[in-house]
Scaffold this active site. Structure first.
Site, PDB file in Angstrom:
ATOM      1  N   ARG A   1       0.831  -1.189   0.000  1.00  0.00           N
ATOM      2  CA  ARG A   1       0.000   0.000   0.000  1.00  0.00           C
ATOM      3  C   ARG A   1       0.874   1.252   0.000  1.00  0.00           C
ATOM      4  NH1 ARG A   1      -0.661   2.436   4.932  1.00  0.00           N
ATOM      5  NH2 ARG A   1      -2.779   3.117   4.433  1.00  0.00           N
ATOM      6  N   LEU A   2       0.220   2.375  -0.235  1.00  0.00           N
ATOM      7  CA  LEU A   2       0.807   3.686  -0.048  1.00  0.00           C
ATOM      8  C   LEU A   2      -0.141   4.488   0.832  1.00  0.00           C
ATOM      9  CD1 LEU A   2       2.067   4.639  -3.635  1.00  0.00           C
ATOM     10  CD2 LEU A   2       3.503   4.473  -1.594  1.00  0.00           C
ATOM     11  N   ASP A   3       0.400   5.336   1.682  1.00  0.00           N
ATOM     12  CA  ASP A   3      -0.454   6.157   2.534  1.00  0.00           C
ATOM     13  C   ASP A   3      -1.322   7.091   1.696  1.00  0.00           C
ATOM     14  OD1 ASP A   3       0.505   5.108   4.956  1.00  0.00           O
ATOM     15  OD2 ASP A   3       2.238   6.452   4.906  1.00  0.00           O
ATOM     16  N   HIS A   4      -2.398   7.568   2.300  1.00  0.00           N
ATOM     17  CA  HIS A   4      -3.340   8.466   1.638  1.00  0.00           C
ATOM     18  C   HIS A   4      -2.641   9.688   1.068  1.00  0.00           C
ATOM     19  CE1 HIS A   4      -6.757  11.536   1.917  1.00  0.00           C
ATOM     20  NE2 HIS A   4      -7.249  10.612   1.116  1.00  0.00           N
TER      21      HIS A   4
END
Length: 204
Positions: free
Chosen positions: A45-48
């Site tokens: 994932r990648l942060d928002h």
């Protein structure tokens, strides 16, 4: 043979296809706004508030191989930081810094004259951040918000974070919200063929 999808995740988009925790009933952008391939899931994932390369597939074994920290896939980021880091600050990042959850592994770090990336939407406010610098960091671990914590530790908070590579896969040629498909004919080796995708509804 497996299929892998490379997506350029825009700023302020969730690394998931649904938003189950929208604050105050406001809908946030999700992966469904950019890619409509059924049955695929992100490998990691990648942060928002982070941008860049996100890998997706319907092959569970491939997802595990990419995202499992034991496989130590190197991840490369272009990072815009507050101020102008000294050589000593960069050397500290290279050697590893002591965070609350332990010392980081040595990282590859270099200065960049330019990020060669499209401008963020919305862009940084130059009045709030008059002096910034671009760095490229490659790490082989994936702790929570690790890059941000590393640069803050040496006195240069991260203002913008863009992942440009995961192992052999690169962000090259993809604008925010765009994706392409690659067919893997052998483990861990992407093919040269690719198909360009555009975000649904023109979202970038």
């Amino acid at each position: 043979m497996s299929t892998l999808y490379l997506l350029h995740k825009p700023y302020r988009m969730l690394s998931q296809f649904t938003d189950r925790k929208a604050p105050d009933g406001k809908c946030r952008a999700t992966l469904a706004d950019s890619i409509d391939v059924p049955g695929i899931y992100p490998a990691g994932r990648l942060d928002h508030d982070s941008e860049g390369l996100l890998l997706l597939s319907d092959d569970g074994e491939l997802i595990h191989r990419i995202s499992d920290p034991r496989h130590k896939q190197p991840k490369t980021y272009r990072v815009q930081v507050e101020g102008e880091p000294s050589d000593a600050a960069l050397q500290a990042l290279r050697e590893g810094v002591e965070l609350k959850d332990g010392r980081t592994r040595p990282a590859k770090v270099r200065r960049l004259v330019s990020s060669d990336l499209p401008e963020r939407d919305p862009p940084l406010d130059p009045r709030r951040h008059p002096v910034t610098a671009w760095l490229e960091l490659t790490i082989t671990e994936g702790r929570n918000r690790q890059i941000r914590r590393m640069t803050a530790h040496v006195g240069h908070p991260t203002l913008r974070l863009v992942r440009v590579a995961i192992g052999p896969w690169r962000l090259d040629g993809l604008a925010p919200g765009e994706w392409r498909r690659e067919t893997l004919h052998a483990p861990r080796r992407p093919s040269t063929g690719a198909r360009r995708g555009r975000p649904k509804g023109g979202r970038r």
